[in-house]
Enzyme design. Sequence first.
Site, PDB file in Angstrom:
ATOM      1  CG  HIS A 196      12.648  14.710   5.395  1.00 30.48           C
ATOM      2  ND1 HIS A 196      11.610  14.293   6.183  1.00 30.48           N
ATOM      3  CD2 HIS A 196      12.417  16.022   5.162  1.00 30.48           C
ATOM      4  CE1 HIS A 196      10.813  15.318   6.431  1.00 30.48           C
ATOM      5  NE2 HIS A 196      11.279  16.368   5.833  1.00 30.48           N
TER       6      HIS A 196
ATOM      7  CG  HIS B  84      12.142  10.252   9.058  1.00 34.72           C
ATOM      8  ND1 HIS B  84      10.816  10.132   8.717  1.00 34.72           N
ATOM      9  CD2 HIS B  84      12.603  11.319   8.367  1.00 34.72           C
ATOM     10  CE1 HIS B  84      10.485  11.075   7.851  1.00 34.72           C
ATOM     11  NE2 HIS B  84      11.546  11.805   7.620  1.00 34.72           N
TER      12      HIS B  84
ATOM     13  CB  SER C 267      10.189   5.824 -14.142  1.00 32.11           C
ATOM     14  OG  SER C 267       9.094   6.677 -14.340  1.00 32.11           O
ATOM     15  CB  SER C 268      11.580   9.225 -10.356  1.00 34.24           C
ATOM     16  OG  SER C 268      10.461   8.588  -9.870  1.00 34.24           O
TER      17      SER C 268
ATOM     18  CE1 TYR D 170       9.005  19.552   3.479  1.00 32.65           C
ATOM     19  CE2 TYR D 170      10.888  18.135   3.779  1.00 32.65           C
ATOM     20  CZ  TYR D 170       9.917  18.940   4.309  1.00 32.65           C
ATOM     21  OH  TYR D 170       9.841  19.110   5.657  1.00 32.65           O
TER      22      TYR D 170
ATOM     23  CD1 TRP E  87       6.311   3.523   3.915  1.00 33.29           C
ATOM     24  CD2 TRP E  87       7.609   4.186   2.216  1.00 33.29           C
ATOM     25  NE1 TRP E  87       6.736   4.805   4.172  1.00 33.29           N
ATOM     26  CE2 TRP E  87       7.527   5.239   3.155  1.00 33.29           C
ATOM     27  CE3 TRP E  87       8.365   4.383   1.054  1.00 33.29           C
ATOM     28  CZ2 TRP E  87       8.173   6.455   2.974  1.00 33.29           C
ATOM     29  CZ3 TRP E  87       9.018   5.599   0.897  1.00 33.29           C
ATOM     30  CH2 TRP E  87       8.919   6.618   1.845  1.00 33.29           C
TER      31      TRP E  87
ATOM     32  CG  HIS F 108      -1.530   1.343   1.553  1.00 30.72           C
ATOM     33  ND1 HIS F 108      -2.584   1.877   0.847  1.00 30.72           N
ATOM     34  CD2 HIS F 108      -1.219   2.274   2.498  1.00 30.72           C
ATOM     35  CE1 HIS F 108      -2.897   3.071   1.345  1.00 30.72           C
ATOM     36  NE2 HIS F 108      -2.075   3.337   2.354  1.00 30.72           N
TER      37      HIS F 108
ATOM     38  CB  SER G  29       0.639  29.017  -5.557  1.00 29.32           C
ATOM     39  OG  SER G  29       1.187  28.579  -4.340  1.00 29.32           O
TER      40      SER G  29
END
Lengths: 532, 292
Positions: free
Chosen positions: A259, A309, A175-176, A263, A147, A82, A274
Amino acid sequence: MSSATETLKHDAHDDHHHGPAKGIKRWLLTTNHKDIGTLYLWFSFIMFLTGGAMAMVIRAELFQPGLQIVDPQFFNQMTTVHGLIMVFGAVMPAFTGLANWLIPMMIGAPDMALPRMNNWSFWILPFAFLILLSSLFVEGGGPAFGWTFYAPLSTTYSGDSTALFVFSVHIMGISSIMGAINVIVTIWNMRAPGMTWMKMPMFVWTWLITAFLLIAVMPVLAGVVTMVLTDKYFGTSFFNAAGGGDPVMFQHIFWFFGHPEVYIMILPAFGIISHIIPTFARKPLFGYASMVYATASIALLSFIVWAHHMFTTGMPVAAEMFFMFATMLISVPTGVKVFNWVATMWRGAMTFEIPMLFAIAFVILFTIGGLSGLMLAITPVDFQYHDTYFVVAHFHYVLVTGAVFSIMAAAYYWLPKWTGVMFDITLAKWHFWASLISVNVLFFPMHFVGLAGMPRRIPDYALQFADFNKWISIGGFAFGLSQLIFLALLIKACRKQGEPVSDQVWDGAEGLEWEIPSPAPYHTFDTPPVVK
Amino acid sequence: MAQQEYQKYYVPESSPWPIVGAVALFLIAVGAANFTVEMTKGKEGFGGWILFAGIAMLIFMVTGWFRNQIHESMSGLYSDQLGRSYRQGMAWFIFSEIMFFAAFFGALFYARTIAIPWLGGASNNAMTNEVLWPGFEAVWPLLQTPGGIESTQMGWFGLPLINTLLLLTSSVTCHYAHVGLEQNKRKQLSVMLALTIFLGCIFLGLQAYEYIHAYDIGLTLDSGVYGNTFYLLTGFHGLHVTLGTVILIVLYFRVQKGHFTPDNHFAFQAGSWYWHFVDVVWVMLFFLVYIL
């Protein structure tokens, strides 16, 4: 070979004014940013429903205390997959899809800078998730280590589906990275004449910074999964103290990726909000420049806060203090953003169309998620909250009522531009109100059970949490069902059922994308417009 | 941005190569995953074949894709703006590669300066050492792991030093090949490029020899975090040098066919950037893995 020369002829046939190819070939071979944007968005929605179905399994099991529906190992697979699906399959591709659709139209470019690579970066994603989902069916079950795949859960104690998991994550990363390179080069190199940096729409700014974060940290994720693979299969001991390594080192490397990743999933949302708030408040965005600097500050700070974390891993006190204060510092630029949105609405001629409803819900609910984040940032307090449902509540507020709500707001805001028709407003209202109420029934009580000590990722719980968990599950089912309204609405809109809309669509909307016809033609800005 | 007339930005209408590449990556991932499990668990399966098919398909894809692009470039479809897109894309790709290596250098730093001293009782970890790993001494390189595996240090003198000089020289020859291209001295271009490839190949050969030597003297992949960081850093670097050498060889053949002009040679520039990048990584490696 003959096919290669044929395609060459086809490629070299540089005529922009015919429409899309027919049938499945259009989608498989396309280099068009709008087609690829559509593919990304539908893929992410399918993944959202898939990951959502897994959440339903989790909530069904947690509806009552005790073990009743699934066995604990499968429960762990559900929480793991998930999370992976929602992060890498739903939220990130949705933002990339929006980037594909919108950035070229917003900056007056004919397409993305590297159109073929754009196709590649999309089409490897379904394969990556095919691998991940298929790993659920191998002997010994799918990944069950969360995850975050902490070592030694993912090394010593994992099944053989780990290899499939590792390579599917590699493909997601590739891909990213390709998607991010495309975005960054498009923005850097393809802006229409006159569109200076400080005239760029906020969505473009936030995505530029997001793309930088992606290129910086996705390779680190690739590195850490590689170390997991070699630790598990090839006898290395990066995360094994017996060989001189350290399981905590896994967490450091993972969260150095993880982290900024947070973002990556929220900065484009800031961009979307915005755009929407100024349109429906009929005022220019308050503090544009401060928004740009705030986004950049958040991105830079995201590299020096990862160990928040890990407060309970026994780091030296100096490190805990550093990461605590660095983390709290992020609330300054984030606060700048929230105050700017509120100031934009202040004394505006506000109307409450569907995108605006989602945007306002975003501002309020994301702020709740931000404030609980601030609580978690306080080291001694985090000792208490760590790995409880309070953390689950926190990150679902920022990711569901934050990122996901912003994606829905964006879909409603730009959908008429994409399809040329207004979506079904009655369904949209049902979708909004049902989602808003159910999502709070779902996630708000998690704060309470978390503070009272209910641990996350456990299929059973103590009796005193039973009532809240019942309500949480009811909220969860209702939120899941509400998304089917959205599905129905999207299908209607894509079949162009609805009133035709004007070019500007919303009467306060400003920007290049609102100056082209609705629906947006297959090719836009073959020659760039001049921005004054 | 002061262009007198806008040169059309070339956008291909469609391309079959990305989807071929997507299937190739799919096969590589499935094949590699299965092959890993089969190899290490001694199972029977098709993983290796699937991986092989995927790699073959990827090579086919890259060849076809680049063939298209080379033809497009040679037939003048590309504007200066597109050239900038390619250059920026390559620069960001190299940045992503740097970050990939950074993860492994980070692991090296962490193991050296935090994990191992702590296992040895530093900071407030006296009991860790006393109770869990009694007798473990924190030294770098870690030639005896807390678990008791022993290995040998790789010295920097000898092969690694020679390899450093080889790669540094190859960076210089690569640069002069580029200078030759820009000044239209094709002979210099060819010779210098061939020399770069030659140096790269020798580097790879010596590196393979060094690995055999390392295994002989008892430094293996599973001999603790010193061996781990040594092999993964040098191994990934070696893979990158291999890829860089292949790129340079392709460039060499293109040069022989008369491709590239002094002001239009993106592929050459990208290849040379890549080569300088693997050099810089090696210098980092030489200092951080071998010497220090």
